[in-house]
Scaffold this active site. Structure first.
Site, PDB file in Angstrom:
ATOM      1  N   TYR A   1       0.795  -1.223   0.000  1.00  0.00           N
ATOM      2  CA  TYR A   1       0.000   0.000   0.000  1.00  0.00           C
ATOM      3  C   TYR A   1       0.832   1.279   0.000  1.00  0.00           C
ATOM      4  O   TYR A   1       0.521   2.221  -0.747  1.00  0.00           O
ATOM      5  CB  TYR A   1      -0.990  -0.021   1.163  1.00  0.00           C
TER       6      TYR A   1
ATOM      7  N   GLU B   1      -8.877  -7.006   4.718  1.00  0.00           N
ATOM      8  CA  GLU B   1      -8.126  -8.103   4.094  1.00  0.00           C
ATOM      9  C   GLU B   1      -7.503  -9.021   5.133  1.00  0.00           C
ATOM     10  O   GLU B   1      -7.447 -10.243   4.942  1.00  0.00           O
ATOM     11  CB  GLU B   1      -7.068  -7.524   3.153  1.00  0.00           C
TER      12      GLU B   1
END
EC number: 1.14.12.17
Length: 423
Positions: free
Chosen positions: A93, A135
């Site tokens: 990310y 997630e």
């Protein structure tokens, strides 16, 4: 939660995103792939060449800005499932964020003021954290379920059946012989195939891993997974690399790594309202799984299955559909309608009205659960026709093969405003 100041600043960038959006996302992907070539094994590069991916991401960012105050209402799960299937990790990310924000600054130049960049940095961090939290939960859930696993697991091709000249069904069993995870009809598995580069994105003397999602086309069972792959033959574009590899090279006994079944485009078997399944082409796969399982779990539920394809020779699952029709003939609850565009023309409002109301009354139309899958123009037209016929938009669900793009109306489109990393 974003600060009110950041929300106002981000909303003010909508005109800039309308002007520069695709330029930003195109530069983002270019810079990220050059700096992080390992990401080539995650993203589908045919969607880069045809601009589908940059356009989809640009639209996502634009819609996120327009609806920034509603970010907490967005359903993240479709992309969370895809990220888990792809093996996206928290470490990715910051890399993605740096390249995305960097592309914004480069393209917008002086228009990307410090205040604008600070607001978008805050927004990206908030969205990224929401993804990482969801997630983490899904990784744990899929690994801990009976027969579950994390990352990839090897499966062996047990048999191959030709459905049509361009569609083959591949049956996979676990290579280790152990239990396999169940799935909900409508979900997909993700295969990872390592092949020589295509000479466009990767040199032919180097290997590259190609990742593809394929909907499961049979009802859940504890023995095998079935996917039915169409051989994609390009029209003024390259042939589909992975689909052609499966058709031309994969044989019984071959081993293929795959991720655990994922996806949130799933049938609701807790509801007793009528169900309408409308599919076109290879979009039949997830809906055929839904059809077969619903007949097992809810034989008394009214089911209407409409399938559109070019002609009889392009229709997969002929014998299975005929058998289902025979098996449930006496109940009167199942209607199967085949639309061959060669003879009847493309599916339209008149055809949908004729077939979708066969065994439901007017009062039931508004509560009917609708599932659509097929080419984007097909789904857009079907959705428009359904709403005009009185079906409720809250009950219309769809699956899109490829980058997420808006198919339905704005309030439904919020389901698609969810990704920063998208395959």
């Amino acid at each position: 939660m974003l600060s009110q100041k950041s929300i106002q600043i981000i909303k003010s960038t909508v005109p800039l995103l309308e002007k520069y959006g695709v330029e930003i996302t195109s530069l983002f992907y270019k810079n990220m792939f050059e700096a992080q070539p390992q990401f080539l094994n995650i993203f589908n590069h045919s969607n880069q060449r045809n601009q589908k991916q940059p356009v989809a991401l640009a639209n996502t960012i634009l819609q996120s800005a327009i609806h920034i105050e509603k970010l907490n209402e967005i359903n993240l799960m479709p992309i969370v499932h895809k990220h888990v299937a792809l093996g996206i990790t928290p470490e990715m990310y910051p890399i993605v964020g740096a390249h995305l924000l960097g592309a914004m600054k480069t393209v917008m130049q002086d228009e990307a003021t410090p205040e604008i960049m600070a607001a978008w940095t805050e927004a990206y961090r908030a969205v990224a954290q929401a993804f990482m939290d969801a997630e983490e939960d899904l990784y744990f859930e899929t690994e801990e379920q009976i027969g579950g696993w994390k990352d990839t697991r090897e499966f062996v091709v047990d048999r191959i059946e030709e459905e049509t000249p361009l569609i083959k069904s591949f049956y996979f069993k676990a290579y280790d012989g152990k239990e396999i995870a169940t799935y909900i009809p409508g979900q997909y598995i993700t295969v990872k195939i390592t092949l020589p580069g295509d000479g466009v994105d990767v040199p032919t003397d180097k290997m590259r891993t190609y990742v593809r999602h394929y909907s499961l086309s049979d009802k859940p069972n504890d023995e095998y997974y079935r996917i039915s792959i169409k051989k994609e033959l390009g029209k003024n574009t390259p042939n589909g690399i992975v689909s052609n590899h499966f058709h031309n090279n994969i044989k019984v006994g071959d081993v293929v790594p795959m991720s655990v079944p994922a996806g949130d485009f799933v049938v609701n078997n807790d509801s007793e309202t009528p169900i309408l399944l409308i599919c076109g082409g290879v979009g039949i796969n997830p809906l055929f799984s839904m059809l077969k399982e619903t007949l097992v779990q809810q034989p008394d539920r009214k089911i209407n299955f409409i399938f559109s394809t070019h002609c009889e020779s392009s229709q997969p699952f002929k014998e299975e559909l005929k058998q289902l029709e025979d098996d449930y003939k006496e109940t009167g609850n199942l209607k199967i309608n085949l639309v061959y565009s060669e003879n009847q023309g493309h599916i339209n409002k008149e055809i949908i009205e004729k077939y979708s109301t066969q065994h439901v009354d007017q009062a039931e139309i508004a509560e009917t659960d609708v599932y659509i899958c097929g080419p984007v123009p097909f789904m857009m037209q079907v959705n428009k026709d359904l709403l005009q016929l009185g079906f409720h938009k809250e009950n219309v669900h769809y699956e899109l093969f490829g980058p997420l793009t808006p198919v339905l109306e704005e309030n439904q489109m919020l389901r698609g405003v969810k990704n920063i990393i998208e395959n």
